[in-house]
Scaffold this motif. Structure first.
Motif, PDB file in Angstrom:
ATOM      1  N   PHE A 322       0.821  -1.204   0.000  1.00 33.49           N
ATOM      2  CA  PHE A 322       0.000   0.000   0.000  1.00 33.49           C
ATOM      3  C   PHE A 322       0.861   1.263   0.000  1.00 33.49           C
ATOM      4  N   ASN A 323       0.251   2.360  -0.498  1.00 28.81           N
ATOM      5  CA  ASN A 323       0.986   3.618  -0.626  1.00 28.81           C
ATOM      6  C   ASN A 323       0.024   4.796  -0.489  1.00 28.81           C
ATOM      7  N   GLY A 324      -0.055   5.333   0.714  1.00 29.59           N
ATOM      8  CA  GLY A 324      -0.913   6.497   0.939  1.00 29.59           C
ATOM      9  C   GLY A 324      -2.375   6.118   1.023  1.00 29.59           C
ATOM     10  N   ILE A 325      -2.734   5.280   1.994  1.00 26.81           N
ATOM     11  CA  ILE A 325      -4.119   4.829   2.123  1.00 26.81           C
ATOM     12  C   ILE A 325      -5.011   6.005   2.512  1.00 26.81           C
ATOM     13  N   THR A 326      -6.114   6.161   1.778  1.00 25.46           N
ATOM     14  CA  THR A 326      -7.089   7.214   2.096  1.00 25.46           C
ATOM     15  C   THR A 326      -8.433   6.650   2.504  1.00 25.46           C
ATOM     16  N   GLY A 327      -8.730   5.416   2.158  1.00 23.55           N
ATOM     17  CA  GLY A 327     -10.027   4.856   2.492  1.00 23.55           C
ATOM     18  C   GLY A 327      -9.994   3.343   2.520  1.00 23.55           C
ATOM     19  N   ILE A 328     -10.761   2.750   3.442  1.00 29.05           N
ATOM     20  CA  ILE A 328     -10.896   1.293   3.534  1.00 29.05           C
ATOM     21  C   ILE A 328     -12.357   0.946   3.768  1.00 29.05           C
ATOM     22  N   GLY A 329     -12.738  -0.269   3.394  1.00 29.00           N
ATOM     23  CA  GLY A 329     -14.088  -0.752   3.634  1.00 29.00           C
ATOM     24  C   GLY A 329     -14.155  -2.244   3.406  1.00 29.00           C
ATOM     25  N   VAL A 330     -15.205  -2.877   3.938  1.00 31.19           N
ATOM     26  CA  VAL A 330     -15.422  -4.319   3.807  1.00 31.19           C
ATOM     27  C   VAL A 330     -16.882  -4.538   3.453  1.00 31.19           C
ATOM     28  N   ASP A 331     -17.135  -5.447   2.493  1.00 31.45           N
ATOM     29  CA  ASP A 331     -18.528  -5.731   2.160  1.00 31.45           C
ATOM     30  C   ASP A 331     -19.013  -6.967   2.903  1.00 31.45           C
ATOM     31  N   GLN A 332     -20.289  -7.311   2.709  1.00 30.18           N
ATOM     32  CA  GLN A 332     -20.882  -8.429   3.432  1.00 30.18           C
ATOM     33  C   GLN A 332     -20.348  -9.776   2.972  1.00 30.18           C
ATOM     34  N   ALA A 333     -19.771  -9.815   1.762  1.00 31.02           N
ATOM     35  CA  ALA A 333     -19.260 -11.080   1.233  1.00 31.02           C
ATOM     36  C   ALA A 333     -17.833 -11.366   1.675  1.00 31.02           C
ATOM     37  N   GLY A 334     -17.223 -10.451   2.408  1.00 35.39           N
ATOM     38  CA  GLY A 334     -15.873 -10.691   2.901  1.00 35.39           C
ATOM     39  C   GLY A 334     -14.784 -10.206   1.985  1.00 35.39           C
ATOM     40  N   ASN A 335     -15.017  -9.101   1.295  1.00 30.88           N
ATOM     41  CA  ASN A 335     -13.998  -8.495   0.446  1.00 30.88           C
ATOM     42  C   ASN A 335     -13.534  -7.177   1.049  1.00 30.88           C
ATOM     43  N   LEU A 336     -12.241  -6.943   0.992  1.00 34.51           N
ATOM     44  CA  LEU A 336     -11.639  -5.716   1.500  1.00 34.51           C
ATOM     45  C   LEU A 336     -11.406  -4.758   0.341  1.00 34.51           C
ATOM     46  N   TYR A 337     -11.641  -3.473   0.582  1.00 32.76           N
ATOM     47  CA  TYR A 337     -11.432  -2.438  -0.430  1.00 32.76           C
ATOM     48  C   TYR A 337     -10.485  -1.388   0.142  1.00 32.76           C
ATOM     49  N   VAL A 338      -9.493  -1.001  -0.668  1.00 40.56           N
ATOM     50  CA  VAL A 338      -8.469  -0.064  -0.215  1.00 40.56           C
ATOM     51  C   VAL A 338      -8.268   0.998  -1.284  1.00 40.56           C
ATOM     52  N   ALA A 339      -8.434   2.262  -0.910  1.00 39.19           N
ATOM     53  CA  ALA A 339      -8.151   3.383  -1.807  1.00 39.19           C
ATOM     54  C   ALA A 339      -6.853   4.034  -1.378  1.00 39.19           C
ATOM     55  N   GLN A 340      -6.034   4.425  -2.369  1.00 42.56           N
ATOM     56  CA  GLN A 340      -4.742   5.060  -2.097  1.00 42.56           C
ATOM     57  C   GLN A 340      -4.520   6.191  -3.082  1.00 42.56           C
ATOM     58  N   ASN A 341      -3.728   7.176  -2.666  1.00 46.11           N
ATOM     59  CA  ASN A 341      -3.379   8.267  -3.594  1.00 46.11           C
ATOM     60  C   ASN A 341      -1.910   8.671  -3.501  1.00 46.11           C
ATOM     61  N   GLY A 342      -1.078   7.808  -2.924  1.00 46.92           N
ATOM     62  CA  GLY A 342       0.351   8.075  -2.878  1.00 46.92           C
ATOM     63  C   GLY A 342       0.791   9.053  -1.817  1.00 46.92           C
ATOM     64  N   GLU A 343      -0.143   9.602  -1.033  1.00 49.18           N
ATOM     65  CA  GLU A 343       0.251  10.514   0.039  1.00 49.18           C
ATOM     66  C   GLU A 343      -0.645  10.432   1.265  1.00 49.18           C
ATOM     67  N   GLY A 344      -1.893   9.984   1.132  1.00 45.74           N
ATOM     68  CA  GLY A 344      -2.803   9.927   2.253  1.00 45.74           C
ATOM     69  C   GLY A 344      -3.788  11.069   2.228  1.00 45.74           C
ATOM     70  N   PRO A 345      -4.645  11.182   3.256  1.00 48.42           N
ATOM     71  CA  PRO A 345      -5.693  12.199   3.260  1.00 48.42           C
ATOM     72  C   PRO A 345      -5.144  13.618   3.131  1.00 48.42           C
ATOM     73  N   ARG A 346      -5.889  14.431   2.426  1.00 48.24           N
ATOM     74  CA  ARG A 346      -5.531  15.831   2.181  1.00 48.24           C
ATOM     75  C   ARG A 346      -5.460  16.594   3.501  1.00 48.24           C
ATOM     76  N   GLY A 347      -4.397  17.369   3.682  1.00 49.58           N
ATOM     77  CA  GLY A 347      -4.265  18.180   4.887  1.00 49.58           C
ATOM     78  C   GLY A 347      -5.213  19.365   4.877  1.00 49.58           C
ATOM     79  N   ILE A 348      -5.510  19.885   6.048  1.00 51.89           N
ATOM     80  CA  ILE A 348      -6.372  21.064   6.150  1.00 51.89           C
ATOM     81  C   ILE A 348      -5.740  22.211   5.363  1.00 51.89           C
ATOM     82  N   GLY A 349      -6.510  22.791   4.459  1.00 51.32           N
ATOM     83  CA  GLY A 349      -6.029  23.916   3.665  1.00 51.32           C
ATOM     84  C   GLY A 349      -5.262  23.528   2.427  1.00 51.32           C
ATOM     85  N   SER A 350      -4.990  22.236   2.257  1.00 53.26           N
ATOM     86  CA  SER A 350      -4.223  21.788   1.094  1.00 53.26           C
ATOM     87  C   SER A 350      -5.122  21.693  -0.133  1.00 53.26           C
TER      88      SER A 350
END
Length: 727
Positions: A322-350
């Protein structure tokens, strides 16, 4: 500094430029492909360039949100590796996406903002003058492009999302009051009002506020299986923690104990009751907390490779790296979802739009990949490694090409070359946008080097490679036409040109490594950098001629050495009155220049254009070059869209010129300047592309089989266009 004057220069004056002929209007026989996006847009789909948050529906549909996508896909829906929908109405006319999203069985709730475009927009759909609304848009799950209006809802009276927005904060324009967390049940919507330091609860059906309580700059929210809430706090300060609350706002047990160095970025709860914490710290993992027999959370085995993409051979891509995780989630069928953008969540004011989006799905608890989507480039061009036309670099990525594959499938994402952990002083992070772009790859002294420009070509960044650091481009230097805005680096001059040359291996900009240009003491401004194959640096200044900074060798670490004292100056040759682009071919001592002339002078509205004229000069370095020809490039500022040029590339026997607004690449014979034909985007990319929006947005190479491959920035849909043409 040595000065080569214009006196004695042997210039073949051309009284009339070589004008485009009939061949210039002939479309060439070529194929169109692309690099860096899972979709080419031939089917109308594209993967968005940034993901700041996701929410996963029970059926595995992933809903995304980000403040900005160039073509309006701030809020979108994906499932099983396909793109299902673009929500729309979050782009332009004052609207923007946001940093949080949530779904229940009926609705999609997404953070967004509505401004008035510097008071140009007024009326009930827009905030008062000098203010911005930050709030929530509610959409139908069946079609997220349609709003789900409610009593008291406002905004967007002219489109399908009319009266489906609620303002949580009204703030002065320029203030970032973005909502950083949302979570929903079928009856209640929980909102992290980060700016207001509170959690606000709305009725999920009527959207009327029910209650609120204080939390220090709250962020992501996860609803546990017992209906309690886990909330990231301290977003504004960076002193992040995870707090536990009852649904009524009552504080529960103390903050969740996290491993040292954890930077919580998102939260999720699995159907079995595990709490997942996305760590955007050095670990780049998903922390797992299991419940013991007493119902208390205890740390379990983390998901993902320790250190993520920076494990072992740093920068190499792969499953669960993984590289800069911004979001994760799991569905009812047992699958993991991972969103990344190479830096992580946007800083305040960025205003960051990330370093490229990756959305992945895995079988939960395993390394088994279900699917992956990429939207990897934005305001970024691409360049070939001189050692191989099958290796392509963008500012922060490396791709490998297999030319035997079908269009859009030639590329694979090989490496991410930017390292925010080992090299936080990389000039990239301190320049406008904070994103590397516009690369030039060079090989000399038996080594590989990367040079990159910022979008406006004000700064030239220098990088070296070392196998000990894997695929990472190590900061080695910076040449600046003027001081960087802000306080970094502390030792930069307050006025004028300056350079940083690393004298050690730490990649840190030390004060002792900075020097100013003693000759000018002035800001060059709006010049264009070029690095030739032997590693010499050229600067085409707008009005003061051309400067060469010859490579002075490498230091003991392998950093290239450049000095102002060794610079050479060449006067601006006829017919130019202002220079805009430069390509120097050292092997033949040939200079290609483009810019403006007295017949078509420069004006400020075309500040980033390459100009209406391109000329070739032979025997350039002798001080008495001969002008071979001058070409009248396509130029019509009265047409709609305007016809202007923005980029120049030379490879083999041909010159490739990118037009700015018209999706067109004009091709000329480099030997005599005659027009050969043109290329435009083909059906595989929907017959369109975005503007070429940077100074160095085009590159080209000739393969051993005679084929020419041309790479062009596509600003609109997070990819690089690739044209393949055999004369």
């Amino acid at each position: 500094m040595k000065l080569f004057s214009r006196l004695g220069m042997t210039v073949l004056l051309i009284h009339s430029l070589i004008a485009p002929n009939a061949a210039a209007q002939s479309q060439l026989n070529y194929t169109t492909s692309w690099i860096g996006n899972s979709f080419g847009f031939g089917d109308g789909k594209w993967m968005q360039q940034d993901i700041q948050a996701i929410s996963v529906g029970a059926d595995g549909t992933v809903y995304t949100n980000a403040p900005w996508d160039e073509s309006g896909s701030e809020i979108a829906a994906y499932r099983a590796g396909d793109k299902l929908a673009v929500a729309g109405s979050t782009h332009g006319w004052g609207a923007a996406g946001g940093d949080a999203v949530a779904v229940n069985r009926s609705y999609l709730y997404a953070a967004m903002s509505i401004g008035n475009e510097n008071n140009a927009l007024s009326g009930a759909d827009y905030p008062p003058a000098n203010q911005t609304w930050y709030g929530i848009t509610r959409r139908t799950l069946a079609n997220p492009a349609n709003g789900a209006p409610f009593s008291g809802g406002i905004g967007n009276s002219a489109n399908a999302t009319k009266n489906s927005f609620v303002a949580v904060q009204t703030v002065a324009a320029g203030t970032d009051a973005g909502i950083r967390g949302l979570a929903a049940t079928d009856t209640e919507l929980y909102v992290a009002d980060t700016y207001g330091n509170r959690i606000v609860v709305y009725d999920a059906q009527s959207m009327t506020p029910l209650r609120s309580w204080s939390v220090n700059s709250p962020g992501r929210i996860a609803i546990d299986t017992d209906a309690t809430l886990w909330i990231i706090s301290g977003v504004a300060s960076g002193n992040l923690g995870i707090l536990h609350y009852a649904a009524d706002g009552s504080a529960l047990a103390g903050p969740l104990t996290l491993p040292a160095g954890t930077v919580p970025a998102d939260l999720a709860v699995t159907p079995s009751g595990q709490l997942l914490v996305a760590d955007n710290g050095v670990s780049q993992q998903i922390l797992v907390f299991n419940r013991n027999a007493n119902g208390q959370l205890q740390a379990g085995t983390s998901l993902g490779t320790r250190n993520g993409l920076f494990h072992a051979v740093r920068g190499v891509t792969g499953d669960v790296r993984f590289n800069g995780i911004t979001g994760i989630g799991v569905d009812q069928a047992g699958n993991l979802y991972v969103a990344q953008n190479g830096e992580g969540p946007r800083g305040i004011g960025s205003a960051s739009v990330g370093q490229g989006a990756v959305l992945e799905s895995y079988v939960y608890g395993t390394r088994v990949l279900n699917w992956r989507l990429y939207g990897l480039t934005f305001v970024d061009s691409a360049a070939f490694d001189p050692a191989s036309p099958a290796s392509v670099y963008t500012g922060s990525k490396r791709f490998t090409l297999d030319y035997n594959q079908p269009a859009g499938h030639e590329w694979s994402y090989a490496a991410f070359t930017l390292d925010r952990f080992n090299y936080p002083d990389d000039p990239t992070f301190h320049q406008p946008r904070g994103v590397r772009g516009e690369p030039m790859v060079r090989r000399f002294n038996g080594q590989r080097f990367l040079y990159t420009l910022d979008p406006g070509a004000h700064y030239l960044n220098v990088y070296r490679f070392d196998s000990a650091q894997g695929e990472i481009a190590i900061p080695s230097g910076l040449l600046a036409q003027n001081p960087l805005p802000g306080a970094w680096p502390a030792a930069q001059p307050t006025y004028g040109e300056w350079l940083w040359r690393a004298s050690n291996s730490n990649g840190t900009v030390d004060a002792s490594e900075i020097s100013s240009n003693p000759s000018t003491g002035a800001t060059v401004g709006n010049g264009f950098w070029w690095v030739d194959e032997p590693g010499n640096v050229w600067l085409a200044t707008p009005l003061s001629g051309i400067r060469e900074m010859p490579l002075q060798g490498l230091d003991s670490v392998g950093n290239p050495i450049y000095t102002y004292a060794s610079s050479k100056m060449f006067a601006m040759p006829a017919p130019f009155t202002r220079l805009a682009r430069l390509v120097y071919v050292a092997a033949t001592d040939t200079m290609y220049l483009s810019g403006f002339t007295s017949a078509i002078p420069w004006d400020a509205t075309h500040w980033k254009e390459a100009g209406p004229v391109l000329a070739r000069y032979d025997n350039w370095s002798t001080g008495t070059p001969t002008q071979g020809y001058a070409i009248a490039l396509p130029w019509n500022t009265q047409s709609d869209p305007q016809t202007t040029t923005v980029g120049v590339a030379v490879a083999g026997n041909y010159i490739f010129v990118a037009e700015l607004y018209t999706n067109k690449i004009d091709v000329y014979d480099a030997r005599n300047g005659s027009a050969v034909g043109y290329m435009t985007p083909g059906a595989s990319v929907g017959g369109t592309s975005g503007w070429v929006d940077v100074y160095l947005g085009i590159s080209a190479v000739q393969r051993d089989n005679g084929e020419y491959v041309v790479l062009v920035e596509d600003d609109a849909r997070a990819k690089i266009l690739m044209y393949r043409w055999t004369p």
